[in-house]
Design a protein around this motif. Sequence first.
Motif, PDB file in Angstrom:
ATOM      1  N   LYS A 289       4.648  -3.774  -9.719  1.00 24.68           N
ATOM      2  CA  LYS A 289       4.621  -3.338 -11.115  1.00 24.68           C
ATOM      3  C   LYS A 289       4.993  -1.867 -11.162  1.00 24.68           C
ATOM      4  O   LYS A 289       4.293  -1.021 -10.597  1.00 24.68           O
ATOM      5  CB  LYS A 289       3.238  -3.586 -11.701  1.00 24.68           C
TER       6      LYS A 289
ATOM      7  N   VAL B 264       2.278   1.937  -3.473  1.00 23.09           N
ATOM      8  CA  VAL B 264       1.255   2.501  -4.359  1.00 23.09           C
ATOM      9  C   VAL B 264       0.952   3.949  -3.961  1.00 23.09           C
ATOM     10  O   VAL B 264       0.848   4.832  -4.820  1.00 23.09           O
ATOM     11  CB  VAL B 264      -0.013   1.634  -4.371  1.00 23.09           C
TER      12      VAL B 264
ATOM     13  N   GLU C   6       0.017   5.958 -13.578  1.00 27.65           N
ATOM     14  CA  GLU C   6      -0.165   5.774 -12.132  1.00 27.65           C
ATOM     15  C   GLU C   6       1.142   5.810 -11.350  1.00 27.65           C
ATOM     16  O   GLU C   6       1.124   5.770 -10.123  1.00 27.65           O
ATOM     17  CB  GLU C   6      -0.910   4.465 -11.866  1.00 27.65           C
TER      18      GLU C   6
ATOM     19  N   CYS D 161       0.689  -0.970  -9.128  1.00 25.89           N
ATOM     20  CA  CYS D 161      -0.062  -2.091  -8.575  1.00 25.89           C
ATOM     21  C   CYS D 161       0.927  -3.042  -7.908  1.00 25.89           C
ATOM     22  O   CYS D 161       2.069  -3.151  -8.341  1.00 25.89           O
ATOM     23  CB  CYS D 161      -0.771  -2.815  -9.728  1.00 25.89           C
TER      24      CYS D 161
ATOM     25  N   ARG E 288       0.838  -1.206   0.000  1.00 28.64           N
ATOM     26  CA  ARG E 288       0.000   0.000   0.000  1.00 28.64           C
ATOM     27  C   ARG E 288       0.872   1.255   0.000  1.00 28.64           C
ATOM     28  O   ARG E 288       0.586   2.226  -0.709  1.00 28.64           O
ATOM     29  CB  ARG E 288      -0.942   0.006   1.187  1.00 28.64           C
TER      30      ARG E 288
ATOM     31  N   ASN F 209       0.832  -7.161  -6.522  1.00 31.17           N
ATOM     32  CA  ASN F 209       0.086  -8.409  -6.350  1.00 31.17           C
ATOM     33  C   ASN F 209       0.694  -9.139  -5.171  1.00 31.17           C
ATOM     34  O   ASN F 209       1.923  -9.286  -5.098  1.00 31.17           O
ATOM     35  CB  ASN F 209       0.181  -9.306  -7.585  1.00 31.17           C
TER      36      ASN F 209
END
Length: 117
Positions: free
Chosen positions: A67, A32, A110, A39, A29, A41
Motif C-alpha cells: 500500500k 515499510v 506514513e 503497510c 519490512r 499485507n
Amino acid sequence: MSEPDAGNERVIFVYTTYPSVAEAEAAGRTLVERRLAACVNILPGMISHYRWEGTIERGEEAVMIIKTRALYFEAVRAAVKEMHSYSTPAILVIPIETIDPGYRAWLLAETEVGKKG
C-alpha cells in the motif's frame, strides 16, 4: 468518498508474489522501513500454475500487497526487484478508485520519505 487533494496524490496497491513467507516478510519490512509503503499485507498459501520456459509449473507462493503512493511506484518496483529472488517477479499496480479519507491520510503520512520515526 475521498477525492484527490490539490497535490493530486493517488494511492495504489502493488501486487507481487514471493516464493516464501520469509522472503516476503524481509522485503515488506524493508519497504515499510524506507517509507515506500505504509503497510504490506502478506498472504501465505497461494498456489500458482503457470508456464515458464515452455513447461507448466506449480508453485506455492506468498502474495504481497503493498500500500503506497502512485508517485512511489518506480521506487517500489526497483526495491522489489532488488530484493526478489525471481528473475521476473510479478509487479502489478492496482489503482484505488475510492478510499476512506482517514485511511488515505494515514497512508500518506506514513509514506513521507525522509520523515523520522
